[in-house]
Design a protein around this motif. Structure first.
Motif, PDB file in Angstrom:
ATOM      1  N   GLY A  63       0.798  -1.228   0.000  1.00  0.00           N
ATOM      2  CA  GLY A  63       0.000   0.000   0.000  1.00  0.00           C
ATOM      3  C   GLY A  63       0.824   1.268   0.000  1.00  0.00           C
ATOM      4  O   GLY A  63       0.305   2.353   0.274  1.00  0.00           O
ATOM      5  N   THR A  64       2.113   1.158  -0.295  1.00  0.00           N
ATOM      6  CA  THR A  64       2.989   2.324  -0.209  1.00  0.00           C
ATOM      7  C   THR A  64       3.371   2.872  -1.575  1.00  0.00           C
ATOM      8  O   THR A  64       3.939   3.955  -1.676  1.00  0.00           O
ATOM      9  CB  THR A  64       4.314   1.954   0.500  1.00  0.00           C
ATOM     10  OG1 THR A  64       4.932   0.888  -0.257  1.00  0.00           O
ATOM     11  CG2 THR A  64       4.064   1.485   1.920  1.00  0.00           C
ATOM     12  N   GLY A  65       3.107   2.114  -2.625  1.00  0.00           N
ATOM     13  CA  GLY A  65       3.556   2.519  -3.959  1.00  0.00           C
ATOM     14  C   GLY A  65       5.031   2.201  -4.175  1.00  0.00           C
ATOM     15  O   GLY A  65       5.590   2.442  -5.235  1.00  0.00           O
ATOM     16  N   ARG A  66       5.668   1.636  -3.132  1.00  0.00           N
ATOM     17  CA  ARG A  66       7.094   1.300  -3.246  1.00  0.00           C
ATOM     18  C   ARG A  66       7.233  -0.220  -3.429  1.00  0.00           C
ATOM     19  O   ARG A  66       7.235  -0.968  -2.461  1.00  0.00           O
ATOM     20  CB  ARG A  66       7.797   1.764  -1.955  1.00  0.00           C
ATOM     21  CG  ARG A  66       9.263   1.515  -1.983  1.00  0.00           C
ATOM     22  CD  ARG A  66       9.926   2.038  -0.726  1.00  0.00           C
ATOM     23  NE  ARG A  66      11.298   1.550  -0.698  1.00  0.00           N
ATOM     24  CZ  ARG A  66      12.089   1.636   0.344  1.00  0.00           C
ATOM     25  NH1 ARG A  66      11.690   2.185   1.451  1.00  0.00           N
ATOM     26  NH2 ARG A  66      13.317   1.163   0.277  1.00  0.00           N
ATOM     27  N   THR A  67       7.316  -0.659  -4.680  1.00  0.00           N
ATOM     28  CA  THR A  67       7.407  -2.104  -4.938  1.00  0.00           C
ATOM     29  C   THR A  67       8.845  -2.575  -4.733  1.00  0.00           C
ATOM     30  O   THR A  67       9.781  -1.824  -5.008  1.00  0.00           O
ATOM     31  CB  THR A  67       7.093  -2.395  -6.435  1.00  0.00           C
ATOM     32  OG1 THR A  67       6.168  -1.462  -6.888  1.00  0.00           O
ATOM     33  CG2 THR A  67       6.609  -3.794  -6.642  1.00  0.00           C
ATOM     34  N   ALA A  68       9.000  -3.829  -4.316  1.00  0.00           N
ATOM     35  CA  ALA A  68      10.353  -4.406  -4.356  1.00  0.00           C
ATOM     36  C   ALA A  68      10.744  -4.470  -5.830  1.00  0.00           C
ATOM     37  O   ALA A  68       9.882  -4.684  -6.688  1.00  0.00           O
ATOM     38  CB  ALA A  68      10.312  -5.808  -3.761  1.00  0.00           C
ATOM     39  N   THR A  69      12.004  -4.288  -6.136  1.00  0.00           N
ATOM     40  CA  THR A  69      12.403  -4.430  -7.541  1.00  0.00           C
ATOM     41  C   THR A  69      12.238  -5.911  -7.908  1.00  0.00           C
ATOM     42  O   THR A  69      12.289  -6.790  -7.026  1.00  0.00           O
ATOM     43  CB  THR A  69      13.876  -4.036  -7.758  1.00  0.00           C
ATOM     44  OG1 THR A  69      14.690  -4.975  -7.044  1.00  0.00           O
ATOM     45  CG2 THR A  69      14.171  -2.618  -7.271  1.00  0.00           C
ATOM     46  N   PRO A  70      12.070  -6.201  -9.195  1.00  0.00           N
ATOM     47  CA  PRO A  70      11.946  -7.611  -9.573  1.00  0.00           C
ATOM     48  C   PRO A  70      13.134  -8.435  -9.066  1.00  0.00           C
ATOM     49  O   PRO A  70      12.959  -9.583  -8.642  1.00  0.00           O
ATOM     50  CB  PRO A  70      11.897  -7.549 -11.102  1.00  0.00           C
ATOM     51  CG  PRO A  70      11.267  -6.202 -11.374  1.00  0.00           C
ATOM     52  CD  PRO A  70      11.829  -5.291 -10.324  1.00  0.00           C
ATOM     53  N   ASP A  71      14.326  -7.851  -9.062  1.00  0.00           N
ATOM     54  CA  ASP A  71      15.494  -8.605  -8.583  1.00  0.00           C
ATOM     55  C   ASP A  71      15.418  -8.856  -7.079  1.00  0.00           C
ATOM     56  O   ASP A  71      15.712  -9.959  -6.615  1.00  0.00           O
ATOM     57  CB  ASP A  71      16.794  -7.873  -8.924  1.00  0.00           C
ATOM     58  CG  ASP A  71      17.116  -7.989 -10.413  1.00  0.00           C
ATOM     59  OD1 ASP A  71      16.570  -8.907 -11.068  1.00  0.00           O
ATOM     60  OD2 ASP A  71      17.883  -7.152 -10.922  1.00  0.00           O
ATOM     61  N   GLN A  72      15.025  -7.810  -6.328  1.00  0.00           N
ATOM     62  CA  GLN A  72      14.887  -7.997  -4.873  1.00  0.00           C
ATOM     63  C   GLN A  72      13.859  -9.081  -4.571  1.00  0.00           C
ATOM     64  O   GLN A  72      14.064  -9.939  -3.721  1.00  0.00           O
ATOM     65  CB  GLN A  72      14.378  -6.696  -4.215  1.00  0.00           C
ATOM     66  CG  GLN A  72      15.431  -5.697  -3.866  1.00  0.00           C
ATOM     67  CD  GLN A  72      14.781  -4.403  -3.354  1.00  0.00           C
ATOM     68  OE1 GLN A  72      13.717  -3.990  -3.801  1.00  0.00           O
ATOM     69  NE2 GLN A  72      15.452  -3.769  -2.417  1.00  0.00           N
ATOM     70  N   ALA A  73      12.739  -9.034  -5.292  1.00  0.00           N
ATOM     71  CA  ALA A  73      11.679 -10.013  -5.052  1.00  0.00           C
ATOM     72  C   ALA A  73      12.173 -11.416  -5.415  1.00  0.00           C
ATOM     73  O   ALA A  73      11.993 -12.368  -4.648  1.00  0.00           O
ATOM     74  CB  ALA A  73      10.429  -9.652  -5.843  1.00  0.00           C
ATOM     75  N   GLU A  74      12.837 -11.544  -6.556  1.00  0.00           N
ATOM     76  CA  GLU A  74      13.306 -12.864  -7.000  1.00  0.00           C
ATOM     77  C   GLU A  74      14.301 -13.460  -5.995  1.00  0.00           C
ATOM     78  O   GLU A  74      14.263 -14.660  -5.709  1.00  0.00           O
ATOM     79  CB  GLU A  74      13.914 -12.771  -8.407  1.00  0.00           C
ATOM     80  CG  GLU A  74      14.600 -14.039  -8.918  1.00  0.00           C
ATOM     81  CD  GLU A  74      13.704 -15.289  -9.006  1.00  0.00           C
ATOM     82  OE1 GLU A  74      12.462 -15.163  -9.039  1.00  0.00           O
ATOM     83  OE2 GLU A  74      14.276 -16.398  -9.027  1.00  0.00           O
ATOM     84  N   VAL A  75      15.175 -12.607  -5.461  1.00  0.00           N
ATOM     85  CA  VAL A  75      16.153 -13.118  -4.486  1.00  0.00           C
ATOM     86  C   VAL A  75      15.407 -13.740  -3.294  1.00  0.00           C
ATOM     87  O   VAL A  75      15.725 -14.853  -2.846  1.00  0.00           O
ATOM     88  CB  VAL A  75      17.105 -11.984  -4.020  1.00  0.00           C
ATOM     89  CG1 VAL A  75      17.888 -12.400  -2.779  1.00  0.00           C
ATOM     90  CG2 VAL A  75      18.067 -11.600  -5.145  1.00  0.00           C
ATOM     91  N   MET A  76      14.382 -13.044  -2.812  1.00  0.00           N
ATOM     92  CA  MET A  76      13.654 -13.581  -1.652  1.00  0.00           C
ATOM     93  C   MET A  76      12.835 -14.815  -2.025  1.00  0.00           C
ATOM     94  O   MET A  76      12.768 -15.791  -1.268  1.00  0.00           O
ATOM     95  CB  MET A  76      12.757 -12.506  -1.036  1.00  0.00           C
ATOM     96  CG  MET A  76      12.056 -12.955   0.226  1.00  0.00           C
ATOM     97  SD  MET A  76      13.193 -13.459   1.553  1.00  0.00           S
ATOM     98  CE  MET A  76      13.425 -11.875   2.380  1.00  0.00           C
ATOM     99  N   HIS A  77      12.235 -14.782  -3.219  1.00  0.00           N
ATOM    100  CA  HIS A  77      11.452 -15.957  -3.630  1.00  0.00           C
ATOM    101  C   HIS A  77      12.349 -17.197  -3.759  1.00  0.00           C
ATOM    102  O   HIS A  77      11.975 -18.294  -3.346  1.00  0.00           O
ATOM    103  CB  HIS A  77      10.731 -15.691  -4.963  1.00  0.00           C
ATOM    104  CG  HIS A  77       9.507 -14.828  -4.816  1.00  0.00           C
ATOM    105  ND1 HIS A  77       8.310 -15.113  -5.419  1.00  0.00           N
ATOM    106  CD2 HIS A  77       9.308 -13.693  -4.107  1.00  0.00           C
ATOM    107  CE1 HIS A  77       7.413 -14.184  -5.093  1.00  0.00           C
ATOM    108  NE2 HIS A  77       8.007 -13.315  -4.310  1.00  0.00           N
ATOM    109  N   ALA A  78      13.540 -16.996  -4.334  1.00  0.00           N
ATOM    110  CA  ALA A  78      14.462 -18.133  -4.484  1.00  0.00           C
ATOM    111  C   ALA A  78      14.899 -18.624  -3.107  1.00  0.00           C
ATOM    112  O   ALA A  78      15.040 -19.837  -2.869  1.00  0.00           O
ATOM    113  CB  ALA A  78      15.666 -17.716  -5.324  1.00  0.00           C
ATOM    114  N   PHE A  79      15.090 -17.672  -2.182  1.00  0.00           N
ATOM    115  CA  PHE A  79      15.470 -18.046  -0.811  1.00  0.00           C
ATOM    116  C   PHE A  79      14.360 -18.880  -0.169  1.00  0.00           C
ATOM    117  O   PHE A  79      14.613 -19.911   0.463  1.00  0.00           O
ATOM    118  CB  PHE A  79      15.743 -16.784   0.029  1.00  0.00           C
ATOM    119  CG  PHE A  79      15.893 -17.088   1.488  1.00  0.00           C
ATOM    120  CD1 PHE A  79      17.080 -17.608   1.990  1.00  0.00           C
ATOM    121  CD2 PHE A  79      14.823 -16.894   2.363  1.00  0.00           C
ATOM    122  CE1 PHE A  79      17.199 -17.935   3.345  1.00  0.00           C
ATOM    123  CE2 PHE A  79      14.936 -17.223   3.708  1.00  0.00           C
ATOM    124  CZ  PHE A  79      16.131 -17.737   4.197  1.00  0.00           C
TER     125      PHE A  79
END
Ligand code: PEP
Length: 253
Positions: A175-191
């Protein structure tokens, strides 16, 4: 051959809507074509589940809920049980959203109890995990998410955990308009996937959704990442055009 995980896009309406506004949003969502590549679900507030079921009947969009009680039934005034959700035709339920954790004080134990109950009933639990900004800045993001996953694994066990959908929702992005970058998100998803694998879960089967200020503009960039299997969408799911574009982006991958 490696089976590709079908994308899943879930709209979380939170505590928004009224009969009239829902009717026009749902009428537009009804028109969404079905796709082999994406499953679409909307989660309205409890009182509107039946309205959504009725308007979306026969369409490509199914209906879920935003929460369930940690109790099965009985003297729990104000609570809504998993079996009631099933009775209304919900196919899945969001569990442990960060607003439930921070505003309503849901602990990892309560969240785990709810996940276990949903699984027992045959309702697909969407387990939300994610760190706050302070935790990310302190370098604790992975440890926080791991602890949230472990709380559930300890209660449901590795075998059943492969039926859980995980939604990684960094609290600072909701709800902040501040999305994780696709790379940041992918790193966490892979983790998350690696941690589930290490814990004995059939992790290649598990869908891991990203949530946090997903829009029609950033969705295609997130969905191309190999470990991002869809999205849990808040604000943008209240606007038919944005939500439909996000679903179309998932179907296009
Ligand atoms: C959410 O409600 O789970 C969410 C991710 O909200 P938003 O998309 O508005 O950030």
């Amino acid at each position: 051959m490696l089976k590709v995980r079908k994308k899943l896009v879930i709209g979380n309406w939170k505590m928004n809507g009224c009969l009239e506004r829902n009717a026009s949003l749902l009428a537009e969502l009804r028109l969404m074509g079905s796709s082999e590549r994406v499953e679409v679900v909307v989660c309205p507030p409890f009182p509107y589940v039946s309205q959504a079921k009725e308007i979306l009947a026969g369409s490509a969009v199914s209906v879920g809920a935003q929460n369930l009680s940690s109790f099965k039934d009985g003297a729990y005034t104000g609570d809504v049980s998993g079996s009631m959700l099933l009775d209304l035709g919900c196919s899945l339920v969001i569990v442990g959203h960060s607003e439930r954790r921070s505003v309503f004080g849901e602990t990892d134990h309560v969240v785990a109890t709810k996940v276990a109950l949903a699984l027992e009933l045959g309702l697909k639990p969407i387990l939300c995990v994610g760190e706050t900004l302070a935790q990310r800045e302190a370098g604790e993001a992975e440890a926080v998410v791991q602890a949230q996953l472990d709380g559930v694994l300890a209660v449901v066990g590795a075998a059943l955990a492969s039926d859980v959908v995980v939604a990684y929702e960094p609290v600072w992005a909701i709800g902040t308009g501040r999305t994780a970058t696709p790379d940041q998100a992918e790193v966490m998803h892979a983790f998350i996937r690696a941690h589930l694998e290490r814990s004995g879960v059939a992790a290649q089967k598990v869908k891991i959704l990203y949530g946090g200020s997903v829009t029609a503009a950033n969705a295609p960039l997130l969905f191309v990442k190999p470990d991002i299997d869809g999205a849990l969408v808040g604000g943008a799911s209240l606007v038919a055009e944005s939500f439909s574009l996000i679903c179309a982006a998932a179907a296009a991958i």
